[in-house]
Design a protein around this motif. Structure first.
Motif, PDB file in Angstrom:
ATOM      1  N   ALA B  93       5.225 -26.284  -3.284  1.00 50.60           N
ATOM      2  CA  ALA B  93       6.534 -25.650  -3.372  1.00 50.60           C
ATOM      3  C   ALA B  93       6.973 -25.402  -4.809  1.00 50.60           C
ATOM      4  O   ALA B  93       7.924 -24.667  -5.037  1.00 50.60           O
ATOM      5  CB  ALA B  93       7.574 -26.507  -2.667  1.00 50.60           C
ATOM      6  N   ALA B  94       6.262 -25.994  -5.795  1.00 51.07           N
ATOM      7  CA  ALA B  94       6.720 -25.908  -7.184  1.00 51.07           C
ATOM      8  C   ALA B  94       6.791 -24.478  -7.688  1.00 51.07           C
ATOM      9  O   ALA B  94       7.658 -24.149  -8.493  1.00 51.07           O
ATOM     10  CB  ALA B  94       5.804 -26.735  -8.079  1.00 51.07           C
ATOM     11  N   VAL B 113      10.846 -24.536  -9.270  1.00 53.47           N
ATOM     12  CA  VAL B 113      10.648 -25.742 -10.077  1.00 53.47           C
ATOM     13  C   VAL B 113       9.920 -25.409 -11.371  1.00 53.47           C
ATOM     14  O   VAL B 113      10.320 -25.825 -12.446  1.00 53.47           O
ATOM     15  CB  VAL B 113       9.877 -26.802  -9.260  1.00 53.47           C
ATOM     16  CG1 VAL B 113       9.557 -27.999 -10.127  1.00 53.47           C
ATOM     17  CG2 VAL B 113      10.693 -27.221  -8.064  1.00 53.47           C
ATOM     18  N   ALA B 114       8.831 -24.651 -11.274  1.00 58.94           N
ATOM     19  CA  ALA B 114       8.070 -24.292 -12.470  1.00 58.94           C
ATOM     20  C   ALA B 114       7.587 -22.861 -12.315  1.00 58.94           C
ATOM     21  O   ALA B 114       6.786 -22.587 -11.425  1.00 58.94           O
ATOM     22  CB  ALA B 114       6.877 -25.230 -12.656  1.00 58.94           C
ATOM     23  N   ASP B 115       8.086 -21.958 -13.163  1.00 62.74           N
ATOM     24  CA  ASP B 115       7.646 -20.564 -13.089  1.00 62.74           C
ATOM     25  C   ASP B 115       6.334 -20.419 -13.839  1.00 62.74           C
ATOM     26  O   ASP B 115       6.260 -19.840 -14.908  1.00 62.74           O
ATOM     27  CB  ASP B 115       8.718 -19.637 -13.664  1.00 62.74           C
ATOM     28  CG  ASP B 115       8.258 -18.198 -13.684  1.00 62.74           C
ATOM     29  OD1 ASP B 115       7.402 -17.861 -12.848  1.00 62.74           O
ATOM     30  OD2 ASP B 115       8.733 -17.424 -14.526  1.00 62.74           O
ATOM     31  N   ILE B 116       5.247 -20.963 -13.274  1.00 65.93           N
ATOM     32  CA  ILE B 116       3.944 -20.874 -13.936  1.00 65.93           C
ATOM     33  C   ILE B 116       3.366 -19.491 -13.682  1.00 65.93           C
ATOM     34  O   ILE B 116       3.619 -18.884 -12.643  1.00 65.93           O
ATOM     35  CB  ILE B 116       2.980 -21.965 -13.453  1.00 65.93           C
ATOM     36  CG1 ILE B 116       3.096 -22.142 -11.947  1.00 65.93           C
ATOM     37  CG2 ILE B 116       3.262 -23.262 -14.147  1.00 65.93           C
ATOM     38  CD1 ILE B 116       2.151 -23.158 -11.399  1.00 65.93           C
ATOM     39  N   ASN B 117       2.581 -19.008 -14.643  1.00 62.35           N
ATOM     40  CA  ASN B 117       2.101 -17.627 -14.537  1.00 62.35           C
ATOM     41  C   ASN B 117       0.960 -17.462 -13.539  1.00 62.35           C
ATOM     42  O   ASN B 117       0.557 -16.348 -13.256  1.00 62.35           O
ATOM     43  CB  ASN B 117       1.678 -17.103 -15.920  1.00 62.35           C
ATOM     44  CG  ASN B 117       0.799 -18.083 -16.646  1.00 62.35           C
ATOM     45  OD1 ASN B 117       0.362 -19.072 -16.061  1.00 62.35           O
ATOM     46  ND2 ASN B 117       0.512 -17.831 -17.902  1.00 62.35           N
ATOM     47  N   LEU B 121      -1.810 -18.508  -7.075  1.00 60.10           N
ATOM     48  CA  LEU B 121      -3.092 -19.231  -7.086  1.00 60.10           C
ATOM     49  C   LEU B 121      -2.844 -20.738  -6.971  1.00 60.10           C
ATOM     50  O   LEU B 121      -3.559 -21.453  -6.264  1.00 60.10           O
ATOM     51  CB  LEU B 121      -3.841 -18.908  -8.377  1.00 60.10           C
ATOM     52  CG  LEU B 121      -5.346 -19.095  -8.381  1.00 60.10           C
ATOM     53  CD1 LEU B 121      -5.983 -18.236  -7.327  1.00 60.10           C
ATOM     54  CD2 LEU B 121      -5.913 -18.765  -9.741  1.00 60.10           C
ATOM     55  N   TYR B 122      -1.782 -21.200  -7.677  1.00 59.82           N
ATOM     56  CA  TYR B 122      -1.415 -22.624  -7.607  1.00 59.82           C
ATOM     57  C   TYR B 122      -0.998 -23.005  -6.192  1.00 59.82           C
ATOM     58  O   TYR B 122      -1.426 -24.046  -5.664  1.00 59.82           O
ATOM     59  CB  TYR B 122      -0.287 -22.893  -8.606  1.00 59.82           C
ATOM     60  CG  TYR B 122       0.328 -24.262  -8.520  1.00 59.82           C
ATOM     61  CD1 TYR B 122      -0.252 -25.346  -9.154  1.00 59.82           C
ATOM     62  CD2 TYR B 122       1.495 -24.471  -7.790  1.00 59.82           C
ATOM     63  CE1 TYR B 122       0.309 -26.594  -9.073  1.00 59.82           C
ATOM     64  CE2 TYR B 122       2.063 -25.714  -7.702  1.00 59.82           C
ATOM     65  CZ  TYR B 122       1.468 -26.777  -8.342  1.00 59.82           C
ATOM     66  OH  TYR B 122       2.020 -28.008  -8.247  1.00 59.82           O
ATOM     67  N   LEU B 172      -2.549  -8.150  -5.296  1.00 61.54           N
ATOM     68  CA  LEU B 172      -2.534  -8.569  -6.698  1.00 61.54           C
ATOM     69  C   LEU B 172      -3.081  -7.465  -7.607  1.00 61.54           C
ATOM     70  O   LEU B 172      -2.658  -7.322  -8.745  1.00 61.54           O
ATOM     71  CB  LEU B 172      -3.344  -9.850  -6.884  1.00 61.54           C
ATOM     72  CG  LEU B 172      -2.754 -11.089  -6.240  1.00 61.54           C
ATOM     73  CD1 LEU B 172      -3.651 -12.284  -6.465  1.00 61.54           C
ATOM     74  CD2 LEU B 172      -1.377 -11.365  -6.792  1.00 61.54           C
ATOM     75  N   MET B 173      -4.031  -6.665  -7.095  1.00 59.80           N
ATOM     76  CA  MET B 173      -4.538  -5.543  -7.878  1.00 59.80           C
ATOM     77  C   MET B 173      -3.432  -4.543  -8.153  1.00 59.80           C
ATOM     78  O   MET B 173      -3.359  -3.950  -9.228  1.00 59.80           O
ATOM     79  CB  MET B 173      -5.680  -4.860  -7.120  1.00 59.80           C
ATOM     80  CG  MET B 173      -6.980  -5.621  -7.145  1.00 59.80           C
ATOM     81  SD  MET B 173      -8.044  -5.186  -5.784  1.00 59.80           S
ATOM     82  CE  MET B 173      -8.642  -3.591  -6.310  1.00 59.80           C
ATOM     83  N   GLY B 176      -0.623  -6.757 -10.500  1.00 55.37           N
ATOM     84  CA  GLY B 176      -1.140  -7.109 -11.817  1.00 55.37           C
ATOM     85  C   GLY B 176      -0.583  -8.405 -12.358  1.00 55.37           C
ATOM     86  O   GLY B 176      -0.585  -8.633 -13.558  1.00 55.37           O
ATOM     87  N   SER B 177      -0.059  -9.269 -11.493  1.00 55.60           N
ATOM     88  CA  SER B 177       0.430 -10.574 -11.937  1.00 55.60           C
ATOM     89  C   SER B 177       0.312 -11.555 -10.784  1.00 55.60           C
ATOM     90  O   SER B 177       0.414 -11.177  -9.626  1.00 55.60           O
ATOM     91  CB  SER B 177       1.889 -10.481 -12.390  1.00 55.60           C
ATOM     92  OG  SER B 177       2.413 -11.774 -12.570  1.00 55.60           O
ATOM     93  N   LEU B 178       0.081 -12.832 -11.128  1.00 53.10           N
ATOM     94  CA  LEU B 178      -0.033 -13.852 -10.086  1.00 53.10           C
ATOM     95  C   LEU B 178       1.294 -14.549  -9.814  1.00 53.10           C
ATOM     96  O   LEU B 178       1.424 -15.276  -8.840  1.00 53.10           O
ATOM     97  CB  LEU B 178      -1.076 -14.902 -10.485  1.00 53.10           C
ATOM     98  CG  LEU B 178      -2.549 -14.507 -10.389  1.00 53.10           C
ATOM     99  CD1 LEU B 178      -3.394 -15.495 -11.145  1.00 53.10           C
ATOM    100  CD2 LEU B 178      -2.993 -14.453  -8.960  1.00 53.10           C
TER     101      LEU B 178
END
Lengths: 120, 329
Positions: B93-94, B113-117, B121-122, B172-173, B176-178
């Motif tokens: 859920a992060a 919680v965390a806007d990881i790029n 995938l996470y 995603l193609m 252009g961002s995950l």
């Protein structure tokens, strides 16, 4: 910048692992364990346990599926960076990835022919 | 700055844990009611008004039940397995934005919680790690039903992992961002910009894979009641079984959020109407899980493998190839 990403991830990892362990403490609210022999037997839908333990072999097909999965999932992971940079890589990247996917498809056909996905 | 970030993160995590643990409880009530109405029954009616307090009664029973560890199990692994299921479900859920950003008392809150790029995938990775719960729990249980259930769970999970990975590749193609925030912003222009319309094949494939990854009915071989008792959960009781349960229902909600944000436009431009639209979409996906359970029988394990490797996976590869050509020319 980095700590903004990774500090929350570390915190959520610690909290979500710790809180389920804390949940276990709630069993002390209920009755105390009787810990009798009958209660601790393996559940067999009412009959007596006929075999000693269940740490034994099972169908090899499951292992084959696992091996095929490793093959294909790693190849999919290679495709993620390509998918994100598709526009910069252009036609060359597209053709190169399609050659790679052609090899993947050939591998899949080989697996079909070998009968590794046949469940009888 | 650092302390403020830490406090903010802890508050967000506690809110997510409380809300989704409670939602897992409401999910069971909702499931029983929906299944009952579809079978022309009433469902839970006795405890409280319309049986609403059934959740509290079930919760009290679950929390205070005697903790049985049967003879012959591997104790350490037996105890760790349910924690893995619950923990990975909430760790996923992060990276999910549950609502658009809003301002409260002059302080801007981002409900993520965390806007990881590498967001999506996470999330997919954490859900895949959740497989170790059923795997270790079933193997350590020393029960033949658990063993069969574990073998099936692994085969189903990892087969559909391939399908869902290939299915999200095509959207995603285009984006252009995950990051799920970027994917949401890509579709901000309204209903015609939804990825579900430009990538219908990927949407359907990911939806089918979502059923397999949460172990819901057409693919409910993991704990097929009439042949495997409760599968990997057979030897578990009390709160240990409850953790498996919370993990499963939290996973259903989180994968509904992922589908709503990836394919159905998420919260759109971030207005209040958009926030309610997101919750509505999630509710629809959750209801669809229950609807399918009432309407469909289970499939056989061999049919499941046939469906993944010979139909869904080639379809997903062809979808990626066509998307690549369309984007290039």
């Amino acid at each position: 910048m980095n700590e903004q990403f990774y500090l929350p991830l570390v915190v959520i990892t610690i909290t979500t692992i710790a809180i389920p362990f804390l949940f276990h403490l709630s069993k002390y609210l209920g009755e105390k364990s009787m810990n009798t022999n009958n209660q601790n037997e393996v559940y067999e839908s009412g009959i007596q346990n006929t075999h000693k333990d269940s740490f034994e072999r099972f169908n090899v097909k499951y292992y084959l599926v696992a091996i095929i999965f490793v093959l294909f999932d790693v190849e999919i992971l290679f495709m993620f960076p390509w998918a994100l940079n598709l526009r910069e890589l252009g036609l060359f990247g597209l053709i190169e990835m399609f050659v790679f996917m052609g090899l993947l498809g050939a591998g899949l056909i080989y697996i079909y022919k070998k009968g590794a996905l046949k469940w009888t | 700055m650092d302390t403020a970030l830490l406090v903010e993160t802890v508050i967000k995590i506690v809110v997510i844990l409380l809300v989704f643990s409670a939602l897992a409880g409401f999910g069971t009530y909702f499931e029983r009611k929906v299944l009952a109405f579809m079978q022309r029954r009433l469902g839970p009616m006795n405890v409280g008004p319309y049986g609403l307090l059934q959740i509290a009664a079930d919760g009290i029973k679950l929390f205070t039940k005697e903790d049985i560890i049967p003879a012959g199990v591997v104790p350490l692994i037996f105890k760790i397995a349910p924690v893995i299921t619950a923990a990975t479900a909430f760790m996923a859920a992060a990276a999910i934005p549950f609502l658009p950003s809003f301002t409260i008392f002059g302080y801007e809150v981002h409900p993520i919680v965390a806007d990881i790029n590498i967001g999506i995938l996470y999330v997919m990775g954490m859900m895949a790690v959740g497989l170790y719960g059923p795997l270790l729990g079933g193997l350590a249980s020393n029960n033949k039903y658990s063993l069969i259930s574990t073998a099936r769970a692994v085969a189903v999970f990892i087969s559909y992992e391939v399908v869902s990975g290939l299915a999200i590749l095509a959207p995603l193609m285009m984006v252009g961002s995950l990051s799920l925030l970027d994917i949401n912003d890509y579709q901000a222009g309204g209903i015609t910009h939804w990825i579900a319309f430009s990538q219908p094949v990927a949407f359907i494939l990911f939806w089918i894979a979502a059923f397999a990854e949460t172990g819901r009915t057409p693919f409910h071989l993991i704990a097929n009641d009439h042949e495997l008792i409760d599968g990997f959960g057979t030897e578990y009781s009390g709160m240990r079984w409850g953790l498996f349960f919370i993990g499963e229902y939290a996973n259903m909600f989180f994968i509904s959020f992922v589908m709503a944000i990836m394919f159905l436009g998420g919260y759109g431009d971030g207005s209040v109407a958009g926030a309610f639209a997101l919750l509505g979409k999630v509710a629809f996906f959750f209801f669809f899980f229950l609807w399918t359970r009432a309407a469909w029988p289970d499939v056989r394990p061999d049919q499941l493998m046939w469906l993944t490797w010979k139909v869904l996976m080639p379809l997903a590869v062809i979808n990626v190839v066509i998307t690549g050509f369309v984007l290039m020319f």
